[in-house]
Design a protein around this motif. Structure first.
Motif, PDB file in Angstrom:
ATOM      1  N   MET A   1      38.670  32.639 -44.750  1.00  5.54           N
ATOM      2  CA  MET A   1      39.149  31.599 -43.914  1.00  5.54           C
ATOM      3  C   MET A   1      40.538  31.284 -43.607  1.00  5.54           C
ATOM      4  O   MET A   1      41.057  30.445 -42.894  1.00  5.54           O
ATOM      5  N   GLU A   2      41.195  32.417 -43.937  1.00  8.37           N
ATOM      6  CA  GLU A   2      42.565  32.501 -43.563  1.00  8.37           C
ATOM      7  C   GLU A   2      42.914  32.528 -42.055  1.00  8.37           C
ATOM      8  O   GLU A   2      43.473  32.013 -41.348  1.00  8.37           O
ATOM      9  N   VAL A   3      41.768  33.148 -41.315  1.00  9.65           N
ATOM     10  CA  VAL A   3      41.860  33.331 -39.900  1.00  9.65           C
ATOM     11  C   VAL A   3      41.577  31.858 -39.243  1.00  9.65           C
ATOM     12  O   VAL A   3      42.337  31.589 -38.147  1.00  9.65           O
ATOM     13  N   ARG A   5      42.914  29.001 -40.604  1.00  9.88           N
ATOM     14  CA  ARG A   5      44.139  28.601 -41.158  1.00  9.88           C
ATOM     15  C   ARG A   5      45.184  28.863 -39.826  1.00  9.88           C
ATOM     16  O   ARG A   5      45.974  28.227 -39.132  1.00  9.88           O
ATOM     17  N   ILE A   6      45.137  30.200 -39.698  1.00 14.29           N
ATOM     18  CA  ILE A   6      46.157  30.602 -38.587  1.00 14.29           C
ATOM     19  C   ILE A   6      45.645  30.137 -37.122  1.00 14.29           C
ATOM     20  O   ILE A   6      46.708  29.954 -36.477  1.00 14.29           O
ATOM     21  N   ALA A   7      44.441  30.040 -36.751  1.00 19.93           N
ATOM     22  CA  ALA A   7      43.861  29.316 -35.561  1.00 19.93           C
ATOM     23  C   ALA A   7      44.499  27.840 -35.414  1.00 19.93           C
ATOM     24  O   ALA A   7      44.992  27.680 -34.360  1.00 19.93           O
ATOM     25  N   ILE A   8      44.284  27.265 -36.472  1.00 20.23           N
ATOM     26  CA  ILE A   8      44.886  25.798 -36.705  1.00 20.23           C
ATOM     27  C   ILE A   8      46.409  25.802 -36.221  1.00 20.23           C
ATOM     28  O   ILE A   8      46.881  25.204 -35.571  1.00 20.23           O
ATOM     29  N   LEU A   9      47.120  26.656 -36.924  1.00 27.19           N
ATOM     30  CA  LEU A   9      48.851  26.891 -36.891  1.00 27.19           C
ATOM     31  C   LEU A   9      49.152  27.138 -35.444  1.00 27.19           C
ATOM     32  O   LEU A   9      50.002  26.770 -34.845  1.00 27.19           O
ATOM     33  N   ASP A  10      48.146  28.026 -34.904  1.00 29.31           N
ATOM     34  CA  ASP A  10      48.427  28.338 -33.606  1.00 29.31           C
ATOM     35  C   ASP A  10      48.148  27.444 -32.551  1.00 29.31           C
ATOM     36  O   ASP A  10      49.073  27.207 -31.612  1.00 29.31           O
ATOM     37  N   PHE A  11      47.087  26.627 -32.698  1.00 26.23           N
ATOM     38  CA  PHE A  11      46.928  25.150 -32.014  1.00 26.23           C
ATOM     39  C   PHE A  11      48.114  24.511 -32.051  1.00 26.23           C
ATOM     40  O   PHE A  11      48.514  23.606 -31.191  1.00 26.23           O
ATOM     41  N   ILE A  41      35.802  24.997 -40.544  1.00 28.91           N
ATOM     42  CA  ILE A  41      36.948  24.405 -39.975  1.00 28.91           C
ATOM     43  C   ILE A  41      37.364  23.242 -40.598  1.00 28.91           C
ATOM     44  O   ILE A  41      38.386  22.776 -40.971  1.00 28.91           O
ATOM     45  N   GLN A  42      36.363  22.307 -40.922  1.00 32.79           N
ATOM     46  CA  GLN A  42      36.473  20.917 -41.654  1.00 32.79           C
ATOM     47  C   GLN A  42      37.269  21.171 -43.015  1.00 32.79           C
ATOM     48  O   GLN A  42      37.944  20.399 -43.285  1.00 32.79           O
ATOM     49  N   LEU A  43      36.664  22.008 -43.809  1.00 28.99           N
ATOM     50  CA  LEU A  43      37.213  22.469 -45.066  1.00 28.99           C
ATOM     51  C   LEU A  43      38.615  22.719 -44.960  1.00 28.99           C
ATOM     52  O   LEU A  43      39.392  22.310 -45.843  1.00 28.99           O
ATOM     53  N   VAL A  44      38.797  23.707 -44.067  1.00 27.58           N
ATOM     54  CA  VAL A  44      40.191  24.451 -44.106  1.00 27.58           C
ATOM     55  C   VAL A  44      41.093  23.324 -43.718  1.00 27.58           C
ATOM     56  O   VAL A  44      42.378  23.121 -44.060  1.00 27.58           O
ATOM     57  N   MET A  45      40.869  22.286 -42.430  1.00 35.07           N
ATOM     58  CA  MET A  45      41.513  21.355 -42.193  1.00 35.07           C
ATOM     59  C   MET A  45      41.968  20.613 -43.335  1.00 35.07           C
ATOM     60  O   MET A  45      43.084  20.100 -43.166  1.00 35.07           O
ATOM     61  N   MET A  46      41.203  19.977 -44.012  1.00 36.35           N
ATOM     62  CA  MET A  46      41.364  19.208 -45.014  1.00 36.35           C
ATOM     63  C   MET A  46      42.175  19.942 -46.139  1.00 36.35           C
ATOM     64  O   MET A  46      43.143  19.066 -46.864  1.00 36.35           O
ATOM     65  N   GLU A  47      41.882  21.231 -46.408  1.00 39.51           N
ATOM     66  CA  GLU A  47      43.093  21.833 -47.275  1.00 39.51           C
ATOM     67  C   GLU A  47      44.438  21.916 -46.706  1.00 39.51           C
ATOM     68  O   GLU A  47      45.349  21.421 -47.561  1.00 39.51           O
ATOM     69  N   MET A  48      44.438  22.364 -45.450  1.00 39.42           N
ATOM     70  CA  MET A  48      45.924  22.109 -44.932  1.00 39.42           C
ATOM     71  C   MET A  48      46.287  20.667 -44.811  1.00 39.42           C
ATOM     72  O   MET A  48      47.567  20.487 -45.127  1.00 39.42           O
ATOM     73  N   TYR A  49      45.669  19.717 -44.660  1.00 36.72           N
ATOM     74  CA  TYR A  49      45.935  18.120 -44.777  1.00 36.72           C
ATOM     75  C   TYR A  49      46.532  17.984 -46.163  1.00 36.72           C
ATOM     76  O   TYR A  49      47.686  17.231 -46.243  1.00 36.72           O
ATOM     77  N   GLN A  50      45.841  18.240 -47.222  1.00 31.94           N
ATOM     78  CA  GLN A  50      46.324  17.936 -48.409  1.00 31.94           C
ATOM     79  C   GLN A  50      47.499  18.604 -48.878  1.00 31.94           C
ATOM     80  O   GLN A  50      48.362  18.300 -49.539  1.00 31.94           O
ATOM     81  N   GLU A  51      47.844  19.714 -48.284  1.00 31.11           N
ATOM     82  CA  GLU A  51      49.219  20.525 -48.501  1.00 31.11           C
ATOM     83  C   GLU A  51      50.162  19.906 -47.600  1.00 31.11           C
ATOM     84  O   GLU A  51      51.452  20.462 -47.599  1.00 31.11           O
ATOM     85  N   GLY A  52      49.851  18.939 -46.622  1.00 28.58           N
ATOM     86  CA  GLY A  52      50.815  18.385 -45.953  1.00 28.58           C
ATOM     87  C   GLY A  52      51.364  19.231 -44.590  1.00 28.58           C
ATOM     88  O   GLY A  52      52.338  18.892 -43.954  1.00 28.58           O
TER      89      GLY A  52
END
Length: 85
Positions: A1-3, A5-11, A41-52
């Motif tokens: 799922m790291e890919v 996370r990287i894709a979201i950060l790239d966006f 993508i929803q699961l990764v998005m929510m993890e990143m949201y919880q991490e701020g």
């Protein structure tokens, strides 16, 4: 799922302060089979949201970070890490 996370950060880097839909991320990565990756993508998005790292909104309002959203949401990246500028 790291890919993902990287894709979201790239966006985030490319969109700056403009919001985007999580489906845009997987559509770019998997143009034909993007629907199969929506749950991921929803699961990764929510993890990143919880991490701020990002903010997830629905109709312009932040959603509950502890519950997976139903329906369309948007991702915004209010703070740009130095490595993404």
């Amino acid at each position: 799922m790291e890919v993902l996370r990287i894709a979201i950060l790239d966006f985030c880097r490319r969109r700056r302060s403009n919001s985007f839909c999580p489906s845009e991320v997987v559509r770019q990565m998997y143009p034909v089979d993007w629907r199969y990756f929506m749950k991921d993508i929803q699961l990764v998005m929510m993890e990143m949201y919880q991490e701020g790292l990002i903010v997830v909104t629905k109709k312009g309002l932040p959603i509950d970070p502890n519950n997976l959203p139903s329906g369309p949401v948007r991702i915004t990246c209010p703070k740009q890490p130095n490595s993404l500028k």
